[in-house]
Design a protein around this motif. Sequence first.
Motif, PDB file in Angstrom:
ATOM      1  N   GLN A   1       0.825  -1.209   0.000  1.00 15.62           N
ATOM      2  CA  GLN A   1       0.000   0.000   0.000  1.00 15.62           C
ATOM      3  C   GLN A   1       0.857   1.256   0.000  1.00 15.62           C
ATOM      4  N   VAL A   2       1.931   1.246   0.800  1.00 17.62           N
ATOM      5  CA  VAL A   2       2.832   2.411   0.847  1.00 17.62           C
ATOM      6  C   VAL A   2       3.479   2.617  -0.513  1.00 17.62           C
ATOM      7  N   ALA A   3       3.916   1.528  -1.139  1.00 20.31           N
ATOM      8  CA  ALA A   3       4.548   1.634  -2.458  1.00 20.31           C
ATOM      9  C   ALA A   3       3.545   2.139  -3.482  1.00 20.31           C
ATOM     10  N   ALA A   4       2.318   1.687  -3.389  1.00 23.68           N
ATOM     11  CA  ALA A   4       1.294   2.126  -4.342  1.00 23.68           C
ATOM     12  C   ALA A   4       0.998   3.609  -4.164  1.00 23.68           C
ATOM     13  N   GLN A   5       0.961   4.063  -2.920  1.00 23.39           N
ATOM     14  CA  GLN A   5       0.693   5.483  -2.673  1.00 23.39           C
ATOM     15  C   GLN A   5       1.856   6.346  -3.125  1.00 23.39           C
ATOM     16  N   ALA A   6       3.077   5.843  -2.976  1.00 25.40           N
ATOM     17  CA  ALA A   6       4.246   6.626  -3.374  1.00 25.40           C
ATOM     18  C   ALA A   6       4.331   6.752  -4.885  1.00 25.40           C
TER      19      ALA A   6
END
Length: 184
Positions: free
Chosen positions: A168-173
């Motif tokens: 999720q963090v990678a997708a948001q970044a």
Amino acid sequence: MVMVMAEEEENALSIEPEFPKSRVKKIMTLDEDVKRVSSEALFLVSKSTELFLQLLAEKSAEVAIEKKRKTVKLEHIRIAVKRNRPICDFLLDSLPMPTETVKSDKPVVVADRPKSVPVGTRRIDQIFRKSEAQAQVEAEVEAQVEAEVEAQIEAQVEAQLEDEIEVQVAAQASEPVPEPMEES
């Protein structure tokens, strides 16, 4: 009705003995001369024991019915053993003597019963029952295994949650940040 009869026939034709193999093997190896027991010998002893006990139970029940009793008692077993001497004679020395009741209803033991039991002799139900120590050890092992399995499951769940958070963090970044709209 037909299904019930088929199940009864299956149960009646059961080849596997009812007794736990490990217990029977343990009893057989109590004899110092017996070092190893083959699976065939173990099967034959287990099945023979089962058939013998079935015969003894049936003959004892017949005696109880003759005496117009609904409960099989020690005296019924003794009579059944005496009636089937060639097969059951060895049991006469092992069976406890029946008690006689006097008018005071206090049991009086018959005098011809041997007072001492040979060293190493145990009741048959004690052989098949687990000792308290065995039961406690098995309970502790089971609790330890459950705790280990629970810890492994928790670790797997935590790892999955961490992976999901990273995704999720990678997708948001990687998503472009929207530019603020200018007011006109």
